[in-house]
Design an enzyme around this catalytic site. Sequence first.
Site, PDB file in Angstrom:
ATOM      1  CB  SER A  62      -1.319   0.571   1.440  1.00 25.81           C
ATOM      2  OG  SER A  62      -2.057  -0.847   0.714  1.00 25.81           O
ATOM      3  CB  SER A  66      -4.057   0.912   3.926  1.00 26.75           C
ATOM      4  OG  SER A  66      -3.741   0.859   3.003  1.00 26.75           O
ATOM      5  NE  ARG A  69       2.745  -2.573   9.689  1.00 29.33           N
ATOM      6  CZ  ARG A  69       0.984  -2.694   8.668  1.00 29.33           C
ATOM      7  NH1 ARG A  69       1.245  -2.354   7.287  1.00 29.33           N
ATOM      8  NH2 ARG A  69       0.527  -2.313   9.304  1.00 29.33           N
TER       9      ARG A  69
END
Length: 275
Positions: free
Chosen positions: A72, A120, A258
């Site tokens: 993404s 997303s 992340r």
Amino acid sequence: MVCYRPLSQLLLPVLLVLGGPVATAQRILQRNFQPYFEAHELRGSFLLLDVSANQYTAYDLPRCRQGFLPASTFKIPNTLIGLETAAVRDTAEVFRWDGRVRSFAQWNQDMTLARALRVSCVPCYQQLARRIGAGRYQHWLPKLRFGRMVVTPTTIDSFWLVGQSRITQFEQINFLRRLQREQLPVSRRSQELTKTLLVLSRGPGWVMRGKTGWTMQQGHDNGWFVGWVEQGRKIYFFALNVEPKHAGPVTAKFVQGRRAVTEQILRQEFGLLSQ
């Protein structure tokens, strides 16, 4: 607050092309950020560019040069191309839910392009990809120099998630640097609108923009977090790529890690994102 000190540091002179035909000598400082990854049961690599110092800092330099599917993070150039080609009118245009219930509940509704990027929403951007078409991608992607995307009519709505498309962490930062400077070969409007959508957080004297990514292929998960921090007059670009440490099922540590790992490194090692 725990501050992990580097186990090793090494300065390497490199010759890189950033945003144009003129090559600029830059340094790469290698650092060991493994404890941050270990704390979230991740393995991966991290790259940061301090623009004012003209220096990269890298954890696992060979891996920073390895190509991965963009996942993404491709929503950034996808947004630019969509706006530039008028495949989407503006960031308030609504994408209609197709009625198919998906595992990510936030995708099961109509939403604007702005919200689609924020949550997303893969189905929304697949709609956009089909509007753009392979021909226009093949025209625009080489101009944007976003890694090495491989797009055909049969892979039009999946080429950033599966297949042969690849981008490295150095290429991610190169692309983002040209976007931040509004030096991409698209209109200023398209770049400004896209940059506005990328704002994730703000603090006293700083703003962070970025985008996560996640590919899932035959039990192999790979994640991204890329973006930049503007703090005062200084700009720092970052690109993180990670996988679950034991290649097991994805947990919240992967999903949240992340961004968490990135922000911890930025705060504790570079003094950014002060509260």
